[in-house]
Write a protein that holds these residues in place. Sequence first.
Motif, PDB file in Angstrom:
ATOM      1  N   MET A   1     -14.054  13.428   1.462  1.00  0.00           N
ATOM      2  CA  MET A   1     -12.666  13.037   1.223  1.00  0.00           C
ATOM      3  C   MET A   1     -12.523  11.537   1.467  1.00  0.00           C
ATOM      4  SD  MET A   1      -9.292  14.788   2.849  1.00  0.00           S
ATOM      5  CE  MET A   1      -8.555  13.530   3.861  1.00  0.00           C
ATOM      6  N   SER A   2     -11.803  10.851   0.602  1.00  0.00           N
ATOM      7  CA  SER A   2     -11.678   9.418   0.767  1.00  0.00           C
ATOM      8  C   SER A   2     -10.595   9.066   1.780  1.00  0.00           C
ATOM      9  CB  SER A   2     -11.396   8.752  -0.584  1.00  0.00           C
ATOM     10  OG  SER A   2     -10.160   9.184  -1.085  1.00  0.00           O
ATOM     11  N   THR A   3     -10.721   7.886   2.328  1.00  0.00           N
ATOM     12  CA  THR A   3      -9.775   7.386   3.318  1.00  0.00           C
ATOM     13  C   THR A   3      -8.492   6.953   2.618  1.00  0.00           C
ATOM     14  OG1 THR A   3     -11.646   6.603   4.617  1.00  0.00           O
ATOM     15  CG2 THR A   3      -9.507   5.664   5.133  1.00  0.00           C
ATOM     16  N   LYS A   4      -7.358   7.298   3.239  1.00  0.00           N
ATOM     17  CA  LYS A   4      -6.055   6.991   2.635  1.00  0.00           C
ATOM     18  C   LYS A   4      -5.513   5.667   3.162  1.00  0.00           C
ATOM     19  CE  LYS A   4      -3.332  10.493   2.068  1.00  0.00           C
ATOM     20  NZ  LYS A   4      -2.377  11.586   2.342  1.00  0.00           N
ATOM     21  N   ILE A   5      -5.057   4.827   2.219  1.00  0.00           N
ATOM     22  CA  ILE A   5      -4.452   3.539   2.555  1.00  0.00           C
ATOM     23  C   ILE A   5      -3.059   3.485   1.937  1.00  0.00           C
ATOM     24  CG2 ILE A   5      -4.569   1.049   2.102  1.00  0.00           C
ATOM     25  CD1 ILE A   5      -7.558   1.213   2.230  1.00  0.00           C
ATOM     26  N   LEU A   6      -2.100   2.991   2.717  1.00  0.00           N
ATOM     27  CA  LEU A   6      -0.750   2.758   2.195  1.00  0.00           C
ATOM     28  C   LEU A   6      -0.608   1.270   1.926  1.00  0.00           C
ATOM     29  CD1 LEU A   6       2.278   3.640   1.691  1.00  0.00           C
ATOM     30  CD2 LEU A   6       2.678   2.890   4.022  1.00  0.00           C
ATOM     31  N   ILE A   7      -0.121   0.930   0.732  1.00  0.00           N
ATOM     32  CA  ILE A   7       0.172  -0.463   0.392  1.00  0.00           C
ATOM     33  C   ILE A   7       1.684  -0.594   0.297  1.00  0.00           C
ATOM     34  CG2 ILE A   7      -0.148  -2.333  -1.265  1.00  0.00           C
ATOM     35  CD1 ILE A   7      -2.706  -0.759  -2.206  1.00  0.00           C
ATOM     36  N   ALA A   8       2.258  -1.441   1.140  1.00  0.00           N
ATOM     37  CA  ALA A   8       3.710  -1.638   1.165  1.00  0.00           C
ATOM     38  C   ALA A   8       4.030  -3.081   0.810  1.00  0.00           C
ATOM     39  CB  ALA A   8       4.259  -1.294   2.545  1.00  0.00           C
ATOM     40  N   ASP A   9       4.630  -3.273  -0.362  1.00  0.00           N
ATOM     41  CA  ASP A   9       4.998  -4.615  -0.828  1.00  0.00           C
ATOM     42  C   ASP A   9       6.110  -4.468  -1.854  1.00  0.00           C
ATOM     43  OD1 ASP A   9       4.917  -7.328  -2.032  1.00  0.00           O
ATOM     44  OD2 ASP A   9       3.026  -7.507  -0.941  1.00  0.00           O
ATOM     45  N   ASP A  10       7.062  -5.385  -1.834  1.00  0.00           N
ATOM     46  CA  ASP A  10       8.167  -5.294  -2.792  1.00  0.00           C
ATOM     47  C   ASP A  10       7.885  -6.054  -4.088  1.00  0.00           C
ATOM     48  OD1 ASP A  10       8.293  -7.701  -1.334  1.00  0.00           O
ATOM     49  OD2 ASP A  10      10.427  -7.934  -1.756  1.00  0.00           O
ATOM     50  N   GLU A  11       6.721  -6.681  -4.174  1.00  0.00           N
ATOM     51  CA  GLU A  11       6.334  -7.427  -5.370  1.00  0.00           C
ATOM     52  C   GLU A  11       5.443  -6.541  -6.245  1.00  0.00           C
ATOM     53  OE1 GLU A  11       5.961  -9.719  -8.256  1.00  0.00           O
ATOM     54  OE2 GLU A  11       7.167 -10.551  -6.618  1.00  0.00           O
ATOM     55  N   PRO A  12       5.956  -6.083  -7.415  1.00  0.00           N
ATOM     56  CA  PRO A  12       5.193  -5.143  -8.263  1.00  0.00           C
ATOM     57  C   PRO A  12       3.788  -5.617  -8.630  1.00  0.00           C
ATOM     58  CG  PRO A  12       7.431  -5.403  -9.083  1.00  0.00           C
ATOM     59  CD  PRO A  12       7.256  -6.405  -7.981  1.00  0.00           C
ATOM     60  N   ASN A  13       3.623  -6.895  -8.929  1.00  0.00           N
ATOM     61  CA  ASN A  13       2.288  -7.392  -9.311  1.00  0.00           C
ATOM     62  C   ASN A  13       1.284  -7.288  -8.175  1.00  0.00           C
ATOM     63  OD1 ASN A  13       3.222  -8.000 -11.857  1.00  0.00           O
ATOM     64  ND2 ASN A  13       3.673 -10.130 -11.361  1.00  0.00           N
ATOM     65  N   ILE A  14       1.746  -7.510  -6.971  1.00  0.00           N
ATOM     66  CA  ILE A  14       0.855  -7.394  -5.809  1.00  0.00           C
ATOM     67  C   ILE A  14       0.498  -5.927  -5.585  1.00  0.00           C
ATOM     68  CG2 ILE A  14       0.721  -7.669  -3.288  1.00  0.00           C
ATOM     69  CD1 ILE A  14       2.312 -10.295  -3.669  1.00  0.00           C
ATOM     70  N   LEU A  15       1.492  -5.039  -5.708  1.00  0.00           N
ATOM     71  CA  LEU A  15       1.228  -3.599  -5.566  1.00  0.00           C
ATOM     72  C   LEU A  15       0.167  -3.140  -6.556  1.00  0.00           C
ATOM     73  CD1 LEU A  15       4.608  -1.666  -5.103  1.00  0.00           C
ATOM     74  CD2 LEU A  15       2.719  -1.839  -3.494  1.00  0.00           C
ATOM     75  N   ILE A  16       0.348  -3.522  -7.811  1.00  0.00           N
ATOM     76  CA  ILE A  16      -0.580  -3.103  -8.872  1.00  0.00           C
ATOM     77  C   ILE A  16      -1.989  -3.622  -8.604  1.00  0.00           C
ATOM     78  CG2 ILE A  16      -1.156  -3.397 -11.325  1.00  0.00           C
ATOM     79  CD1 ILE A  16       1.957  -3.417 -11.798  1.00  0.00           C
ATOM     80  N   SER A  17      -2.104  -4.909  -8.262  1.00  0.00           N
ATOM     81  CA  SER A  17      -3.436  -5.480  -8.070  1.00  0.00           C
ATOM     82  C   SER A  17      -4.117  -4.929  -6.817  1.00  0.00           C
ATOM     83  CB  SER A  17      -3.398  -7.012  -8.057  1.00  0.00           C
ATOM     84  OG  SER A  17      -2.558  -7.482  -7.046  1.00  0.00           O
ATOM     85  N   LEU A  18      -3.353  -4.744  -5.728  1.00  0.00           N
ATOM     86  CA  LEU A  18      -3.954  -4.183  -4.517  1.00  0.00           C
ATOM     87  C   LEU A  18      -4.320  -2.713  -4.706  1.00  0.00           C
ATOM     88  CD1 LEU A  18      -1.880  -5.804  -1.622  1.00  0.00           C
ATOM     89  CD2 LEU A  18      -4.182  -6.399  -2.404  1.00  0.00           C
ATOM     90  N   GLU A  19      -3.482  -1.980  -5.441  1.00  0.00           N
ATOM     91  CA  GLU A  19      -3.795  -0.577  -5.717  1.00  0.00           C
ATOM     92  C   GLU A  19      -5.103  -0.478  -6.496  1.00  0.00           C
ATOM     93  OE1 GLU A  19      -1.772   3.398  -7.718  1.00  0.00           O
ATOM     94  OE2 GLU A  19      -1.156   1.436  -8.461  1.00  0.00           O
ATOM     95  N   PHE A  20      -5.250  -1.298  -7.527  1.00  0.00           N
ATOM     96  CA  PHE A  20      -6.474  -1.314  -8.336  1.00  0.00           C
ATOM     97  C   PHE A  20      -7.682  -1.647  -7.456  1.00  0.00           C
ATOM     98  CE2 PHE A  20      -9.617  -3.771 -10.713  1.00  0.00           C
ATOM     99  CZ  PHE A  20      -9.984  -2.841 -11.676  1.00  0.00           C
TER     100      PHE A  20
END
Length: 124
Positions: A1-20
């Motif tokens: 099972m992979s480790t779960k990470i939460l990304i919290a940011d109000d900037e959509p571009n940062i969310l998308i790039s960090l998620e990727f």
Amino acid sequence: MSTKILIADDEPNILISLEFLMKREGYEVVLARDGQEAMDAIVRERPALVLLDVMMPIKTGFDVCCEVRAHEAVRDTLIVMLTAKGRDTDVAKGLALGANAYMTKPFSTKELVQKVRELLGGGA
């Protein structure tokens, strides 16, 4: 099972790039777009680590960090604060509130991945 990470940011571009970036590294990713959403997701999802933006609506990253450290069930969650506020006082405040690490924007994705791996003790 992979480790779960939460990304919290109000900037959509940062969310998308960090998620990727984190998915590419093999982590399971949960997203939050403001401080309240982040806190709710931390309690609900129990991520191993949170990439937490400081400047967010509703609750700041500092507020979320305080709440996590005060919440019995999730107080051991690892927190990496991400912010454009790089002054020594901001870094000191984040670490004093219980953040495990503090990275200023713009940051190198390579350094971020390295820091996440280091905190989680290896791979996904």
